[in-house]
Design a protein around this motif. Structure first.
Motif, PDB file in Angstrom:
ATOM      1  N   ALA A 139       0.879  -1.167   0.000  1.00  0.00           N
ATOM      2  CA  ALA A 139       0.000   0.000   0.000  1.00  0.00           C
ATOM      3  C   ALA A 139       0.912   1.211   0.000  1.00  0.00           C
ATOM      4  CB  ALA A 139      -0.900  -0.004   1.229  1.00  0.00           C
ATOM      5  N   SER A 140       0.647   2.159  -0.890  1.00  0.00           N
ATOM      6  CA  SER A 140       1.561   3.281  -1.076  1.00  0.00           C
ATOM      7  C   SER A 140       0.793   4.600  -1.132  1.00  0.00           C
ATOM      8  CB  SER A 140       2.360   3.098  -2.374  1.00  0.00           C
ATOM      9  OG  SER A 140       3.219   4.190  -2.604  1.00  0.00           O
ATOM     10  N   VAL A 141       1.391   5.631  -0.558  1.00  0.00           N
ATOM     11  CA  VAL A 141       0.809   6.965  -0.582  1.00  0.00           C
ATOM     12  C   VAL A 141       1.954   7.956  -0.737  1.00  0.00           C
ATOM     13  CG1 VAL A 141       0.884   7.216   1.939  1.00  0.00           C
ATOM     14  CG2 VAL A 141      -0.758   8.564   0.607  1.00  0.00           C
ATOM     15  N   THR A 142       1.686   9.073  -1.382  1.00  0.00           N
ATOM     16  CA  THR A 142       2.721  10.076  -1.623  1.00  0.00           C
ATOM     17  C   THR A 142       2.547  11.249  -0.671  1.00  0.00           C
ATOM     18  OG1 THR A 142       2.936   9.474  -3.954  1.00  0.00           O
ATOM     19  CG2 THR A 142       3.735  11.655  -3.308  1.00  0.00           C
ATOM     20  N   SER A 157       4.414  12.046   9.465  1.00  0.00           N
ATOM     21  CA  SER A 157       3.572  11.223  10.340  1.00  0.00           C
ATOM     22  C   SER A 157       2.089  11.391  10.012  1.00  0.00           C
ATOM     23  CB  SER A 157       3.825  11.579  11.809  1.00  0.00           C
ATOM     24  OG  SER A 157       3.503  12.941  12.057  1.00  0.00           O
ATOM     25  N   LEU A 158       1.688  12.551   9.516  1.00  0.00           N
ATOM     26  CA  LEU A 158       0.290  12.752   9.137  1.00  0.00           C
ATOM     27  C   LEU A 158      -0.089  11.864   7.958  1.00  0.00           C
ATOM     28  CD1 LEU A 158       0.053  16.655   9.373  1.00  0.00           C
ATOM     29  CD2 LEU A 158      -0.572  14.961  11.101  1.00  0.00           C
ATOM     30  N   THR A 159       0.800  11.787   6.980  1.00  0.00           N
ATOM     31  CA  THR A 159       0.526  10.940   5.820  1.00  0.00           C
ATOM     32  C   THR A 159       0.616   9.472   6.182  1.00  0.00           C
ATOM     33  OG1 THR A 159       1.439  12.687   4.406  1.00  0.00           O
ATOM     34  CG2 THR A 159       1.178  10.530   3.418  1.00  0.00           C
ATOM     35  N   ARG A 179       2.828  -5.911   6.868  1.00  0.00           N
ATOM     36  CA  ARG A 179       4.131  -6.361   7.358  1.00  0.00           C
ATOM     37  C   ARG A 179       5.103  -5.191   7.259  1.00  0.00           C
ATOM     38  NH1 ARG A 179       6.830  -7.196   2.613  1.00  0.00           N
ATOM     39  NH2 ARG A 179       5.583  -7.802   0.785  1.00  0.00           N
ATOM     40  N   GLY A 180       5.745  -4.946   8.374  1.00  0.00           N
ATOM     41  CA  GLY A 180       6.697  -3.840   8.407  1.00  0.00           C
ATOM     42  C   GLY A 180       8.015  -4.242   7.791  1.00  0.00           C
ATOM     43  N   PRO A 181       8.925  -3.329   7.749  1.00  0.00           N
ATOM     44  CA  PRO A 181       8.795  -1.980   8.294  1.00  0.00           C
ATOM     45  C   PRO A 181       8.084  -1.025   7.345  1.00  0.00           C
ATOM     46  CG  PRO A 181      10.970  -2.271   7.356  1.00  0.00           C
ATOM     47  CD  PRO A 181      10.285  -3.602   7.241  1.00  0.00           C
ATOM     48  N   LEU A 182       7.692   0.113   7.901  1.00  0.00           N
ATOM     49  CA  LEU A 182       7.160   1.184   7.074  1.00  0.00           C
ATOM     50  C   LEU A 182       8.324   1.805   6.304  1.00  0.00           C
ATOM     51  CD1 LEU A 182       4.695   3.078   6.429  1.00  0.00           C
ATOM     52  CD2 LEU A 182       5.543   4.547   8.264  1.00  0.00           C
ATOM     53  N   ARG A 183       8.149   1.941   4.993  1.00  0.00           N
ATOM     54  CA  ARG A 183       9.220   2.484   4.156  1.00  0.00           C
ATOM     55  C   ARG A 183       8.923   3.923   3.770  1.00  0.00           C
ATOM     56  NH1 ARG A 183      10.582  -2.320  -0.303  1.00  0.00           N
ATOM     57  NH2 ARG A 183      10.660  -4.069   1.199  1.00  0.00           N
ATOM     58  N   GLU A 184       9.964   4.742   3.818  1.00  0.00           N
ATOM     59  CA  GLU A 184       9.904   6.089   3.266  1.00  0.00           C
ATOM     60  C   GLU A 184      10.905   6.157   2.117  1.00  0.00           C
ATOM     61  OE1 GLU A 184      10.676   8.968   6.284  1.00  0.00           O
ATOM     62  OE2 GLU A 184       8.917   8.451   7.489  1.00  0.00           O
ATOM     63  N   VAL A 185      10.403   6.303   0.913  1.00  0.00           N
ATOM     64  CA  VAL A 185      11.261   6.388  -0.268  1.00  0.00           C
ATOM     65  C   VAL A 185      11.435   7.863  -0.607  1.00  0.00           C
ATOM     66  CG1 VAL A 185      11.569   5.711  -2.666  1.00  0.00           C
ATOM     67  CG2 VAL A 185      10.384   4.169  -1.081  1.00  0.00           C
ATOM     68  N   TYR A 186      12.660   8.349  -0.452  1.00  0.00           N
ATOM     69  CA  TYR A 186      12.927   9.775  -0.616  1.00  0.00           C
ATOM     70  C   TYR A 186      13.188  10.087  -2.094  1.00  0.00           C
ATOM     71  CZ  TYR A 186      13.447   9.039   4.357  1.00  0.00           C
ATOM     72  OH  TYR A 186      13.223   8.664   5.661  1.00  0.00           O
ATOM     73  N   VAL A 187      12.253  10.810  -2.700  1.00  0.00           N
ATOM     74  CA  VAL A 187      12.326  11.119  -4.124  1.00  0.00           C
ATOM     75  C   VAL A 187      13.129  12.393  -4.364  1.00  0.00           C
ATOM     76  CG1 VAL A 187      10.976  11.653  -6.180  1.00  0.00           C
ATOM     77  CG2 VAL A 187      10.126   9.960  -4.519  1.00  0.00           C
ATOM     78  N   THR A 189       7.952  12.341  -0.983  1.00  0.00           N
ATOM     79  CA  THR A 189       8.328  11.087  -0.320  1.00  0.00           C
ATOM     80  C   THR A 189       7.210  10.078  -0.516  1.00  0.00           C
ATOM     81  OG1 THR A 189       9.448  12.394   1.403  1.00  0.00           O
ATOM     82  CG2 THR A 189       9.122  10.045   1.832  1.00  0.00           C
ATOM     83  N   HIS A 190       7.562   8.877  -0.967  1.00  0.00           N
ATOM     84  CA  HIS A 190       6.571   7.805  -1.074  1.00  0.00           C
ATOM     85  C   HIS A 190       6.610   6.965   0.197  1.00  0.00           C
ATOM     86  CE1 HIS A 190       5.948   8.973  -5.127  1.00  0.00           C
ATOM     87  NE2 HIS A 190       7.048   8.441  -5.622  1.00  0.00           N
TER      88      HIS A 190
END
Length: 259
Positions: free
Chosen positions: A199-202, A211-213, A229-237, A250-251
């Protein structure tokens, strides 16, 4: 008995401290009585110590720790520098919290569009940092990024922050650098991040409002009873060195358990 000596109760009123505080300060060596009766244990003070007592009260009202109070009273140079720096850090954190609160007040609870994506497994170099609580995650993440990029990695780079879904008092933060074929890790741990459905959100905006997103992403998963299943990923664009905070992209991604 020397008439200049005052019993602890009278001195407490003079110095605007409680008897309990005076006993505590004596135990810690911050404010010693002028005389202690060896038979009764009663403490006595001189009126000239009132300034010291009032100074302690003033410094404590400014959130100066007792250990530092003792240094200030002894005349140690620069004793308050660390306190000032700590207050500045706390003030910055409070401002970030206020910015997030104002965003919620203006826009309501976050509800960003979430999509389901498929991601391949990727080979990464990983470093770990320990954050002393949620408020320290940003610092720990920045430290991890600095360690990964400190080895002279040539741009462009792809960085991913890895965070536990359930944050505890002590948080283990990981930062991963996606490696190309044949790339070295510069001494960092090398491993493979698993692929699958996510599941992905930008998130567009400052990192301290991510943290809000993340809330919107986890709420979407919870409403649909999706196993995650973790971890939560932050993909820095975006590159924060050349991108304004409000324009950072950030995705956020979290793995979905296969049904």
């Amino acid at each position: 008995m020397d008439e200049e000596l005052l019993p602890i109760g009278q001195f407490a009123r003079l110095g605007r401290l409680s008897v309990k505080q005076l006993r505590r300060y004596d135990e810690l060596g911050v404010l010693r009585p002028a005389y202690v009766d060896v038979e009764t244990g009663y403490r006595y003070y001189r009126a000239s110590q009132a300034r010291e007592a009032l100074s302690i009260g003033l410094l404590r009202s400014l959130d100066v720790p007792l250990a530092v109070v003792g240094e200030v009273l002894s005349g140690s140079a620069g004793a308050l520098e660390g306190v000032r720096e700590g207050l500045e850090v706390e003030l910055a954190r409070r401002r970030r919290t206020l910015a997030s609160l104002e965003r919620v007040m203006a826009q309501g609870l976050p509800s960003e569009p979430v999509r389901v994506v498929s991601e391949p497994a990727v080979r990464v170099a990983v470093v770990r940092e320990i954050a002393a609580g949620v408020e320290d995650v940003g610092r720990a993440t920045s430290a991890g990024v600095a360690r990964l990029l400190g080895g002279g990695v040539e741009p462009p780079v792809r960085l991913i922050g890895l965070f536990p879904v359930d944050l505890q008092e002590v948080v283990e933060v990981e930062v991963a650098l996606v490696l190309g074929e044949g790339d070295g890790a510069g001494g960092a741990e090398v491993r493979v991040l698993r692929g699958g459905r996510f599941a992905s959100v930008t998130h567009v905006g400052p990192y301290d409002q991510i943290s809000l997103t993340a809330y919107a992403l986890l709420a979407w998963c919870a409403e649909r009873r999706c196993g995650v299943r973790g971890p939560l990923r932050e993909v820095y664009v975006s590159d924060p060195a050349v991108t304004a905070p409000d324009d950072l992209v950030t995705h956020l991604m979290i793995g979905l358990e296969e049904s």
